[in-house]
Design an enzyme around this catalytic site. Sequence first.
Site, PDB file in Angstrom:
ATOM      1  N   GLY A 171      99.985  -2.924 -37.680  1.00 52.87           N
ATOM      2  CA  GLY A 171      98.797  -3.246 -38.509  1.00 52.87           C
ATOM      3  C   GLY A 171      97.551  -3.228 -36.907  1.00 52.87           C
ATOM      4  CD  GLN A 199      92.905  -7.249 -33.727  1.00 53.94           C
ATOM      5  OE1 GLN A 199      92.944  -7.266 -32.945  1.00 53.94           O
ATOM      6  NE2 GLN A 199      91.531  -6.929 -34.090  1.00 53.94           N
ATOM      7  CB  SER A 200      99.144  -2.617 -34.240  1.00 59.38           C
ATOM      8  OG  SER A 200     100.570  -1.829 -32.807  1.00 59.38           O
ATOM      9  CG  ASN A 201      99.562  -6.018 -29.188  1.00 61.44           C
ATOM     10  OD1 ASN A 201      98.698  -6.674 -28.518  1.00 61.44           O
ATOM     11  ND2 ASN A 201     100.356  -7.408 -29.197  1.00 61.44           N
ATOM     12  CB  ALA A 223      98.251   0.605 -32.867  1.00 63.75           C
TER      13      ALA A 223
END
Length: 330
Positions: free
Chosen positions: A67, A69-71, A73
């Site tokens: 997403g 705000q992916s942690n 990524a």
Amino acid sequence: MKRLALAHLPTPLVRAERLGAELGIDLYVKRDDATGGAEAGNKIRKLEFLFAEALARGADTVITCGGIQSNHARATALTAAALGLRCVLFLRTLDAAADGARMDGNVLLDRLAGAEIQLITPAEYRDRARVMREEAERRRGLGSNVYVIPEGGSNGLGSLGYVEAMREVREQLDGRGEKTFDRVVLACGSGGTAAGVAIGAAKYGVARVVHAFAVCDDEAYFRATIARIVDEARALDPSLPAPKELVVDDSAKGPAYAVSTPEQRRAMALATRSSGLVFDPVYTGKAFFGASRLARSGVIRGERVLFLHTGGLPGLLAQGEELRDCLPVG
Ligand SMILES: *Cc1c(COP(=O)(O)O)cnc(C)c1O
């Protein structure tokens, strides 16, 4: 299996005495929000195995997805920067114009790390494996050596990070002469952490039950996904046992992925006031909310519970405005 030393280990195992007393449980927290600096959280344990394989194959580029705000990524982007690899992120958004300009939370860290960000729609994201495979092929054609990391780092190899985390908990219990837990509680978003914890809890006798709170999709989806990851892990290491009893609970996922209810936000904020622990509204806050409801309704009263704190602070910081309503008024 090759493994890089990326995380700051062992992470603390702390007793949250006041918060536990409020809920009527004996509550311990495994501080995997403290696996590192800006790269901290659960993903780095999986990336120790995944980046080890990437380097062993001579990769110069990693591709992953998540997403906006992916942690995961963000942890991948920072780790790639630390190791001198190029990083390409496919990030899902409903509003490319707004998110393309965002400079907060995880996506700010992605940009600082120099990751190449490609925004994709939710429809494209459903086909994420193909999107990443095609991009990998394109870059290979241009001479790059590309390693693709699946969503959340959640495959059999990545999940071994959480088998190892359960060994770490076992050592901490033994070192202090403490009893086994009744239940491990955690948030589940792509299934790799739950798969590794369920295998590791069986292998190291850490708890009777593993209770995974889904933050998206539903129980059937995660049952199938976690079973697939468990099979992959046990194919890589046939000495691994069958997983512990696993509860997949989708009763606390709220309205949608990354969208919480006022009740969830209040439970999260109250927990911070009586523990100093910071939960996030996407993952840990929902899992904590689910666990606190089970405790208050008596289902797990008196149990010795290990809450696996998987991180997520940058996601919280990207939702400041949404959290205004959980502060006391006046
Ligand atoms: C990704 C994530 C989870 C879920 O872990 P999965 O292995 O993807 O199920 C939980 N908490 C936080 C903070 C995360 O970033």
